[in-house]
Design a protein around this motif. Structure first.
Motif, short mmCIF file in Angstrom:
data_model
loop_
_atom_site.label_atom_id
_atom_site.label_comp_id
_atom_site.label_asym_id
_atom_site.label_seq_id
_atom_site.Cartn_x
_atom_site.Cartn_y
_atom_site.Cartn_z
N UNK A 167 1.02 -1.36 0.25
CA UNK A 167 -0.07 0.04 -0.10
C UNK A 167 0.71 1.33 -0.10
N UNK A 168 2.05 1.40 0.75
CA UNK A 168 2.94 2.49 0.58
C UNK A 168 3.29 2.61 -0.62
N UNK A 169 3.67 1.61 -1.43
CA UNK A 169 4.30 2.02 -2.84
C UNK A 169 3.21 2.00 -3.88
N UNK A 170 1.94 1.80 -3.52
CA UNK A 170 1.01 2.10 -4.48
C UNK A 170 1.19 3.34 -5.38
N UNK A 171 1.27 4.62 -4.72
CA UNK A 171 1.17 5.87 -5.49
C UNK A 171 2.41 5.74 -6.40
N UNK A 172 3.50 5.17 -6.28
CA UNK A 172 4.57 4.97 -7.41
C UNK A 172 3.97 4.13 -8.59
N UNK A 173 3.23 2.91 -8.15
CA UNK A 173 2.67 2.12 -8.98
C UNK A 173 1.75 2.86 -9.93
N UNK A 174 0.93 3.66 -9.33
CA UNK A 174 -0.21 4.45 -10.29
C UNK A 174 0.65 5.40 -10.86
N UNK A 175 1.64 6.00 -10.37
CA UNK A 175 2.53 7.16 -11.23
C UNK A 175 2.94 6.36 -12.39
N UNK A 176 3.55 5.10 -12.31
CA UNK A 176 3.86 4.48 -13.69
C UNK A 176 2.84 3.90 -14.46
N UNK A 177 1.84 3.70 -13.92
CA UNK A 177 0.36 3.68 -14.97
C UNK A 177 0.25 4.83 -15.74
N UNK A 178 0.03 5.91 -14.90
CA UNK A 178 -0.26 7.18 -15.83
C UNK A 178 0.96 7.63 -16.45
N UNK A 179 2.22 7.56 -16.22
CA UNK A 179 3.13 7.93 -17.15
C UNK A 179 3.03 7.03 -18.51
N UNK A 180 2.83 5.88 -18.53
CA UNK A 180 2.71 5.08 -19.46
C UNK A 180 1.36 5.43 -20.43
N UNK A 181 0.41 5.97 -19.45
CA UNK A 181 -0.90 6.34 -20.34
C UNK A 181 -0.64 7.57 -21.16
N UNK A 182 0.27 8.59 -20.39
CA UNK A 182 0.61 9.89 -20.77
C UNK A 182 1.53 9.80 -21.97
N UNK A 183 2.55 8.89 -21.82
CA UNK A 183 3.39 8.69 -23.28
C UNK A 183 2.40 8.30 -24.25
#
Length: 390
Positions: A167-183
């Motif tokens: 759970x503490x690392x979820x924000x980084x995981x979500x950041x990776x998801x949205x970085x991929x979507x943005x790219x």
């Protein structure tokens, strides 16, 4: 609430990196997402096995009809809430979103992680679910204390893994998801869908609260609005804590203020905090429909396909971890095995669910109060009809 702010920060950071940072920086986040996803999907079957085994084995066996009545109402509430949420979402979401908006746009670069590592789960989700029921019911029937201790200790280890690492690392995981979507050029269509489904889920929460308290008010001969007013302290406490368990003291007092007898409230409120997650089910089903509507390769299923998923989801919700995001973590395996969600689709699902987890928890807690009234009234009727002792 700090977790929600961190998740929002992760979404913003991921979008900015995906839009403006060099591809190498974006690939670092995507690499973390891929590695973290392997750990997450490895953990899910273990979570289901230990939590459901421990939850079933811990159910009180000396409460007889009160336990059966409470579990039956909790399960029925979850099933009906999930089915209604699917019907509403399957009608509204496709009208308000564009299909395939999470697919890479033409001419956009699809980035791969620097390192790929596969961690196969020990067993499948359905195997874990079957084992959990066999051992849970068996432990409850035979009183196997050593197996009970083993399941409890396994549950504690997995919960510690969730609380300290996942759970503490979820924000980084979500950041990776949205970085991929943005790219890939799809992030803004995805965010538009997020806004639609969050508002829809909140409206469905309050509609379900009104339905249950109307039934409770009719049964108890009281105003539904007065009953809801008494439960508002529990609702707002759950908004802040994001935990049904942490809200039990407030829920208990609110239920007693609504006229539930102390012996019934003392039994039902802690039990419903564990087994009744109708608000979380509404959100999971609504978010699942939203993800399927925007993600290429996933079609919104028919009612005949979604009902078995909701039936299984209701069972999984009986012993979902009592931590922020615990319900969606428990549901991840079913999303993959029954609805065909890929890792990216699951990541979108987690992000969408976690953004409103506090509202789902508040709905769970408030609806617990309505079910406690219904159980109390049913118990009173049973007592009144019982023949007097000679």
């Amino acid at each position: 609430m700090q977790l929600i702010f961190k998740l929002i920060a992760g979404i913003v950071l991921g979008i900015l990196i995906g839009l403006f940072a060099p591809y190498g920086v974006t690939q670092i986040l995507i690499t973390f997402k891929a590695l973290f996803g392997e750990l997450l999907f490895f953990t899910i079957p273990l979570l289901i096995l230990f939590f459901i085994t421990s939850g079933i084995a811990a159910l009180p066996t000396n409460a007889g009809g009160l336990l059966g009545r409470s579990l039956g109402m909790a399960y029925l509430s979850t099933l009906v809430a999930g089915t209604v949420a699917f019907v509403v979402a399957s009608i509204l979401v496709p009208m308000l979103t564009s299909a395939g908006s999470a697919a890479p746009a033409t001419g956009q670069v699809t980035l791969a992680p620097f390192v790929e590592l596969t961690i196969p789960p020990v067993f499948s989700v359905m195997t874990a679910l079957a084992l959990a029921f066999i051992f849970g019911v068996g432990i409850a029937a035979t009183g196997a204390t050593q197996l009970k201790d083993l399941s409890d200790q396994g549950r504690d280890i997995i919960q510690r893994l969730l609380v300290k690492i996942i759970i503490p690392l979820l924000p980084l995981y979500i950041a990776g998801v949205f970085a991929e979507l943005a790219a890939a050029g799809t992030v803004f269509g995805t965010l538009r869908t997020f806004g639609v489904v969050l508002i829809m889920a909140l409206v469905l929460h309050w509609a379900w609260i009104m339905v249950l308290f109307t039934l409770a008010g009719i049964k108890a001969g009281k105003s539904p609005f007065g009953l809801i007013r008494n439960m508002l302290p529990a609702y707002f406490t759950a908004l802040g804590t994001m935990s049904s368990a942490a809200t039990i003291p407030v829920s208990l007092q609110a239920s007693k203020n609504n006229g539930v007898t102390p012996n019934v409230a003392d039994f039902t409120v802690p039990l419903f905090a564990t087994v009744h997650l109708s608000g979380s089910t509404i959100t999971i089903v609504s978010c699942a429909v939203a993800v399927m509507s925007i993600y290429n390769g996933l079609d919104i299923p028919s009612l005949t396909i979604i009902v078995p998923f909701i039936l299984m989801l209701g069972i999984v919700m009986l012993a979902a971890p009592g931590v922020p995001g615990g319900a969606v973590m428990a549901a991840v395996g079913l999303l993959g095995s029954m609805l065909g969600f890929s890792e990216t689709a699951v990541a979108l699902m987690i992000a969408l669910y976690m953004a409103q987890d506090s509202f789902g928890t508040a709905c769970n807690v408030t609806c617990d109060g309505a079910l406690s009234i219904l159980v109390g009234e049913a118990a009173a009727e049973t007592t009144a009809k019982a023949p007097p002792r000679s």
